[in-house]
Structures are given as structure tokens and as C-alpha cells.
Design a protein around this motif. Structure first.
Motif, PDB file in Angstrom:
ATOM      1  N   ASN A  76       0.954  -1.140   0.096  1.00 30.21           N
ATOM      2  CA  ASN A  76       0.030   0.079  -0.156  1.00 30.21           C
ATOM      3  C   ASN A  76       0.957   1.343   0.091  1.00 30.21           C
ATOM      4  N   GLN A  77       0.500   2.390  -0.922  1.00 29.72           N
ATOM      5  CA  GLN A  77       1.236   3.527  -1.022  1.00 29.72           C
ATOM      6  C   GLN A  77       0.286   4.440  -1.060  1.00 29.72           C
ATOM      7  N   ILE A  78       0.811   5.670  -0.580  1.00 30.07           N
ATOM      8  CA  ILE A  78       0.203   7.068  -0.772  1.00 30.07           C
ATOM      9  C   ILE A  78       1.065   8.037  -1.315  1.00 30.07           C
ATOM     10  N   ARG A  79       0.426   9.054  -2.239  1.00 29.93           N
ATOM     11  CA  ARG A  79       1.320  10.029  -2.560  1.00 29.93           C
ATOM     12  C   ARG A  79       1.345  10.980  -1.623  1.00 29.93           C
ATOM     13  N   PRO A  80       2.483  11.714  -1.600  1.00 28.78           N
ATOM     14  CA  PRO A  80       2.680  13.063  -0.520  1.00 28.78           C
ATOM     15  C   PRO A  80       1.375  13.921  -0.452  1.00 28.78           C
ATOM     16  N   GLU A  81       0.960  14.130  -1.875  1.00 26.34           N
ATOM     17  CA  GLU A  81      -0.176  15.287  -1.888  1.00 26.34           C
ATOM     18  C   GLU A  81      -1.634  14.645  -1.221  1.00 26.34           C
ATOM     19  N   GLU A  82      -1.679  13.353  -1.473  1.00 19.57           N
ATOM     20  CA  GLU A  82      -2.928  12.788  -1.028  1.00 19.57           C
ATOM     21  C   GLU A  82      -2.925  12.864   0.777  1.00 19.57           C
ATOM     22  N   LEU A  83      -1.644  12.606   1.126  1.00 15.56           N
ATOM     23  CA  LEU A  83      -1.519  12.753   2.658  1.00 15.56           C
ATOM     24  C   LEU A  83      -1.689  13.886   3.186  1.00 15.56           C
ATOM     25  N   HIS A  84      -0.968  14.790   2.737  1.00 10.78           N
ATOM     26  CA  HIS A  84      -1.170  16.204   3.027  1.00 10.78           C
ATOM     27  C   HIS A  84      -2.761  16.905   2.865  1.00 10.78           C
ATOM     28  N   GLY A  85      -3.443  16.384   1.943  1.00  9.68           N
ATOM     29  CA  GLY A  85      -4.983  16.647   1.833  1.00  9.68           C
ATOM     30  C   GLY A  85      -5.718  15.948   2.988  1.00  9.68           C
ATOM     31  N   LYS A  86      -5.115  14.840   3.382  1.00  7.73           N
ATOM     32  CA  LYS A  86      -5.865  14.183   4.642  1.00  7.73           C
ATOM     33  C   LYS A  86      -5.745  14.984   5.692  1.00  7.73           C
ATOM     34  N   ARG A  87      -4.256  15.537   6.048  1.00 10.35           N
ATOM     35  CA  ARG A  87      -3.880  16.443   7.043  1.00 10.35           C
ATOM     36  C   ARG A  87      -4.618  17.552   6.951  1.00 10.35           C
ATOM     37  N   GLN A  88      -4.863  18.306   5.832  1.00  2.83           N
ATOM     38  CA  GLN A  88      -5.517  19.628   5.692  1.00  2.83           C
ATOM     39  C   GLN A  88      -7.178  19.532   6.094  1.00  2.83           C
ATOM     40  N   LYS A  89      -7.665  18.247   5.809  1.00  6.40           N
ATOM     41  CA  LYS A  89      -9.223  18.039   6.337  1.00  6.40           C
ATOM     42  C   LYS A  89      -9.232  17.830   7.529  1.00  6.40           C
ATOM     43  N   GLY A  90      -7.936  17.926   8.568  1.00  6.64           N
ATOM     44  CA  GLY A  90      -8.144  17.728  10.014  1.00  6.64           C
ATOM     45  C   GLY A  90      -8.243  16.316  10.383  1.00  6.64           C
ATOM     46  N   LYS A  91      -7.843  15.152   9.837  1.00  4.29           N
ATOM     47  CA  LYS A  91      -7.861  13.967   9.862  1.00  4.29           C
ATOM     48  C   LYS A  91      -6.577  13.673  10.738  1.00  4.29           C
ATOM     49  N   GLU A 149      19.345  12.992   9.526  1.00  6.64           N
ATOM     50  CA  GLU A 149      18.461  13.483   8.326  1.00  6.64           C
ATOM     51  C   GLU A 149      17.022  14.283   8.799  1.00  6.64           C
ATOM     52  N   PHE A 150      16.781  13.637   9.744  1.00  5.31           N
ATOM     53  CA  PHE A 150      15.148  14.176  10.322  1.00  5.31           C
ATOM     54  C   PHE A 150      15.476  15.552  10.762  1.00  5.31           C
ATOM     55  N   ALA A 151      16.651  15.795  11.391  1.00  3.70           N
ATOM     56  CA  ALA A 151      16.981  17.074  11.989  1.00  3.70           C
ATOM     57  C   ALA A 151      17.028  18.293  10.905  1.00  3.70           C
ATOM     58  N   ALA A 152      17.558  17.696   9.896  1.00  2.02           N
ATOM     59  CA  ALA A 152      17.814  18.795   8.713  1.00  2.02           C
ATOM     60  C   ALA A 152      16.564  19.101   7.850  1.00  2.02           C
ATOM     61  N   VAL A 153      15.716  18.012   7.595  1.00  2.59           N
ATOM     62  CA  VAL A 153      14.422  18.298   6.968  1.00  2.59           C
ATOM     63  C   VAL A 153      13.603  17.101   7.211  1.00  2.59           C
ATOM     64  N   HIS A 154      12.121  17.361   7.782  1.00  5.49           N
ATOM     65  CA  HIS A 154      11.267  16.483   7.581  1.00  5.49           C
ATOM     66  C   HIS A 154       9.867  16.900   7.374  1.00  5.49           C
ATOM     67  N   ALA A 155       8.943  15.943   7.250  1.00  2.45           N
ATOM     68  CA  ALA A 155       7.572  16.408   6.744  1.00  2.45           C
ATOM     69  C   ALA A 155       6.790  16.843   8.096  1.00  2.45           C
ATOM     70  N   GLU A 156       6.064  18.000   7.915  1.00  8.52           N
ATOM     71  CA  GLU A 156       5.480  18.425   9.137  1.00  8.52           C
ATOM     72  C   GLU A 156       4.597  17.284   9.849  1.00  8.52           C
ATOM     73  N   GLY A 157       4.789  17.066  11.170  1.00  7.51           N
ATOM     74  CA  GLY A 157       4.123  16.172  12.084  1.00  7.51           C
ATOM     75  C   GLY A 157       4.589  14.908  12.011  1.00  7.51           C
ATOM     76  N   ALA A 158       5.610  14.833  11.169  1.00 10.34           N
ATOM     77  CA  ALA A 158       6.366  13.294  11.309  1.00 10.34           C
ATOM     78  C   ALA A 158       7.044  13.225  12.698  1.00 10.34           C
ATOM     79  N   ARG A 159       6.869  12.028  13.308  1.00 10.89           N
ATOM     80  CA  ARG A 159       7.828  11.552  14.447  1.00 10.89           C
ATOM     81  C   ARG A 159       8.940  10.402  13.923  1.00 10.89           C
ATOM     82  N   LEU A 160      10.125  10.528  14.590  1.00 10.18           N
ATOM     83  CA  LEU A 160      11.202   9.962  14.211  1.00 10.18           C
ATOM     84  C   LEU A 160      11.305   8.487  15.033  1.00 10.18           C
ATOM     85  N   VAL A 161      11.481   7.452  14.075  1.00  6.63           N
ATOM     86  CA  VAL A 161      11.626   5.988  14.609  1.00  6.63           C
ATOM     87  C   VAL A 161      12.642   5.454  13.698  1.00  6.63           C
TER      88      VAL A 161
END
Length: 99
Positions: free
Chosen positions: A2-17, A29-41
């Protein structure tokens, strides 16, 4: 897989999900740049226990991201093998997310 495109995931976030986005890159790498709301594992620590430890209530699906999609694919397979079914790879990783 299962995959999702970043723009689809961003759309879900924008809808408050509620979104559980797990970044499996290194701490540097995470410290340099990461997607908003991501958590590191980091990939070497990925297990059902480490990922579920901070899984936000009500978020359901676990979305996994890395730099380009290779490490996140490996992480998704590890999590599925551990019994987690609702795991989705973010296609193109952080590189695609930034665009």
C-alpha cells in the motif's frame, strides 16, 4: 504494498484527519528536514512495539516515510510481518513531500 502520494496525505491532514507519520531516517536526516508532523523512529529501531508506543489515538493508519521510499518500504514490510495491517508507504519519501 500500500502506498500514498505525499499530496494525498497532505490533503488528509488539511481536512483535520489525525495522521500518524513515522519517519525512518537517521536523526541527522530528520533534524535537517522532515515532513510536518512526522515522528522519528530510525529504521534499525522499527518494530511494532516502537511504532505503536507513540501511535496517536484515533489515527488508525500508520504512514511511513524516508528520503526516497526505499527504507520506508523495508519498514512497512517489517511492520506487516509483525502483524500490523494498516501500514502505508509514502511514495517518493521526503524528496517528494518537499515538492
Amino acid at each position: 504494498m500500500n502506498q500514498i502520494r505525499p499530496e494525498e496525505l497532505h490533503g488528509k491532514r488539511q481536512k483535520g484527519k489525525p495522521i500518524d507519520l513515522v519517519d525512518v531516517r537517521t536523526p541527522g536526516e530528520f533534524a535537517a528536514v522532515h515532513a510536518e508532523g512526522a515522528r522519528l523512529v530510525p529504521l534499525h529501531l522499527v518494530s511494532s512495539k516502537t511504532v505503536l508506543a507513540d501511535h496517536p489515538a484515533g489515527s488508525g493508519t500508520i504512514y511511513v516515510i524516508c528520503r526516497s521510499g526505499r527504507r520506508s518500504s523495508v519498514a512497512c514490510e517489517k511492520l506487516r510481518a509483525a502483524g500490523l495491517k494498516d501500514v502505508v508507504n509514502v511514495a517518493g519519501g521526503t524528496l517528494a513531500w518537499e515538492q
